[in-house]
Design a protein around this motif. Sequence first.
Motif, PDB file in Angstrom:
ATOM      1  N   LEU A 161       1.556   6.778  -6.928  1.00 26.34           N
ATOM      2  CA  LEU A 161       0.609   7.823  -7.330  1.00 26.34           C
ATOM      3  C   LEU A 161       1.227   9.203  -7.153  1.00 26.34           C
ATOM      4  CD1 LEU A 161      -2.807   6.509  -5.935  1.00 26.34           C
ATOM      5  CD2 LEU A 161      -2.109   6.725  -8.337  1.00 26.34           C
ATOM      6  N   ALA A 162       1.923   9.377  -6.025  1.00 28.30           N
ATOM      7  CA  ALA A 162       2.548  10.676  -5.774  1.00 28.30           C
ATOM      8  C   ALA A 162       3.580  10.981  -6.851  1.00 28.30           C
ATOM      9  CB  ALA A 162       3.193  10.680  -4.393  1.00 28.30           C
ATOM     10  N   GLU A 171       0.886   4.140  -2.895  1.00 27.85           N
ATOM     11  CA  GLU A 171       0.690   5.573  -2.647  1.00 27.85           C
ATOM     12  C   GLU A 171       1.868   6.373  -3.207  1.00 27.85           C
ATOM     13  OE1 GLU A 171       0.162   5.713   1.581  1.00 27.85           O
ATOM     14  OE2 GLU A 171      -1.969   5.227   1.480  1.00 27.85           O
ATOM     15  N   ILE A 231       0.845  -1.202   0.000  1.00 28.75           N
ATOM     16  CA  ILE A 231       0.000   0.000   0.000  1.00 28.75           C
ATOM     17  C   ILE A 231       0.877   1.248   0.000  1.00 28.75           C
ATOM     18  CG2 ILE A 231      -1.622   1.348   1.388  1.00 28.75           C
ATOM     19  CD1 ILE A 231      -2.811  -1.409   2.316  1.00 28.75           C
TER      20      ILE A 231
END
Lengths: 195, 627
Positions: A174-175, A171, A167
């Motif tokens: 995506l950043a 994240e 996870i």
Amino acid sequence: MQQCWREQRYVALDLETSGLDPRVDQVLAVGWIVVEPPLLDYGQARYAVVQQQPDLKQSPVVHGLLQRDFRAAEDAQFVLQHLAEVLENAVLVCHHVGFDWQFLSAFAKAHNVRLKPLAKFDTLTFEAQRLRMQQHHLARGSLKLAACRQRYGLPDYQAHQALTDAIACGELFLAQAYHYAGRANVSLRNLLSYN
Amino acid sequence: MQPDLSELTRFLQDCPPFDVLDSSQLDWLAPRCKAVYLNEHNVDTLFAQHSPALFIVRSGAFDLFTPEHQLIERLESHDLFGFPSLLTGRAVVNTLEVVEDGIVFLISDDDFAALRQQHRGFEQYFIRAHEQRLLSQQSMTTQFSGGSASSRKRDTSDGLQQLLGQVLTRTPVVLPSTATIQQAAQRMRDEKVSSILVVDDATLVGILTDRDLRNRVVAQGLDFNLHINAVMTQAPATLTARQSLLDALTLMAQENIHHVPVLDPESARPLGMLTNTDLMKQQRSEPVMLIGALNKARSTAALIREAQQVPDYLHTFALRVADAAAVGRVLASLTDTMTRKLIHFYEQEHGVAPAAYVWLAFGSQGREDQTLSSDQDNGLLLADGLNAEQHAWFAGLGEFVCEGLAACGIPKCPGNIMASNPECRLSLQGWLERFQRWTSAPTPKALMYCQIFFDSRNVMGSKRLYQRYRERVAELGRSEFFLGNLARLQARVQVPLGLFNRFRGTETGKDSDWIDIKRYGIALVNDIVRVYSLHAGITAPRTLERLALLQKSRLLSAKDNQALADVWQFLTQLRLQHQLQVWGTEAPKNALDPDALGPLARRQLKSAFGILKNAQQGVSLKFGKTG
């Protein structure tokens, strides 16, 4: 590959292994989560211990896994088949994807499962390239998952097991992608060129 | 193996109201969550693509703006937003701006609803959040939207909610009652204060103000060496540190006083003096401004002119205030102030009152749950044995004040419960006879009167006379026979829930499926609570205050007490919200279309009516058999 990166499906994945050498060490557990930008879908997350009799090298605990966790291990082939389905037409995302992929492909091969992700994306390499292009000096430890996340202001996670790290990696991906692409319709190929 | 989402469940546990969920509920919820990496490049499509949903900020910072680009709140880790649109079923119109990229969790409409059904505490949180927040952050002309509910911060957007303990800044200026008047004046000069607290043995015995020195000492030519206990105000009205500025405002407006000692809630030790200057510091606050403006009016015409501003200012206040009950209390205070000003103008014209009297507020003004559409309910309590001339003076007063209030925008009472009506202008003996008649031979009409007349307050006049009246009335109200009749009367109100828990319309004509939430909701709570209060001999008129006083009652369980308070607050909030929506139109003020409510509000309304149905039966069982 010409499609906008946001239209693509990704699988952020992390492994727990008994060591660092894919030739001798085992995959103990696998965790993944499906990422459909800008979302991480907790409903399509999975965590599985896949070794019943691990070689623990005298250590009672590996990655916080105890003997009883291994007794409850799932059938490796079943888990791998599920992963193969999830990876169909999806991009595999790992932090140091080379390492995970070596383990994963060997593990899959041993169980007669073929994993065919559309492509592989490495959040570690991407970050290293980005920092180099900005003429940063790469200090020791600066490319660890937690350190990379910190640069994007992402929260610190306590637990370190495969799913939490998957996870965390999703994240981070995506950043990185949003910072790189902004609003533009950057293609997946373009995004992968930094790997 | 269930995926271990402990990072997420631990976070949720730390994030009210999810902390009330047990681990199996959290394990059920976690895999239903999604997380979005929210940043400047995708923020403008968030609501369009992902609402209705409950959003929970995990990291980053985001500013929430109204459509007019007024900042509502900065959202940070653990803050919730987007739920007003879940409650109302309406589209989000507020906008977000990214201050710092971050992770935001999403919980879908359906999962949110399921949790609310599963867990009462979870549901209660949103009922309260709904009450506290819904009206505080949205403009009426635009639709309800993604206003936020911060889960940790208490809304302090309205200064009147501040507790007095936080408002008091200086240490109290204290003298014993044996100090001389001159010593007191010197002390007030040295400390630069307009009043002192008179304290003997750590107990407050009185207050002395600038005005007392002028009116009671200088004007009377008294000796400055007298002890201050000769000229101080004894047993003044007080507040505790745990009460709010709004409590102070209503007390000061109702009692027409400018200084209130604030006491420690436990030890009753004086902590300081609250003055109207402290209130004036709340300059942004419409109630403070309005009461100030009304008090400054020098003629009836000027008062009426100021009173015409009330609806607009109150509208602004109501949109901002976190607590719907505050609006009712402020309106009652404004009506009290208008009433006292009108009495004052009448006395200027016709000389001071020829006998002791009390101007009584009944009904919604008495209960302090007035709305902008509430009409007048008032009366006069007169000393016994007045002559014809004195009666004529009070008849003139009743006429003048009721006409004046009507001109100030408070409609006359269609049932003629007004001091202009000789039936409502009685001596102590006269009122007691009336109550005696109502309670011993309760016709339906008498019972209806009782529901208005038992909720009374003294707006102006003799405290002693009112106290005698109120005590005697309370005794009459405790009659079991009478309570039995009241219990049967409230049981006849049909709660608008039909078969299969469907809403049943209460209206006639084309809007027959609409529901009058005042008559079949708020008034019913008032009726139910009144029966318990009469039985307990409680004379306080406010429904929530009555419930607080009933907390130790053996007849009403703590749980039912809380449920009634919640229902009352929910319905009051819903009514206020409705009235703000139909503002300036001809639409009914108290009836609304349940189909126009969002799914959550509908569910809440149903559960409110369900609670009322049970409470109604409870009253019937406990009181309805006798009489």
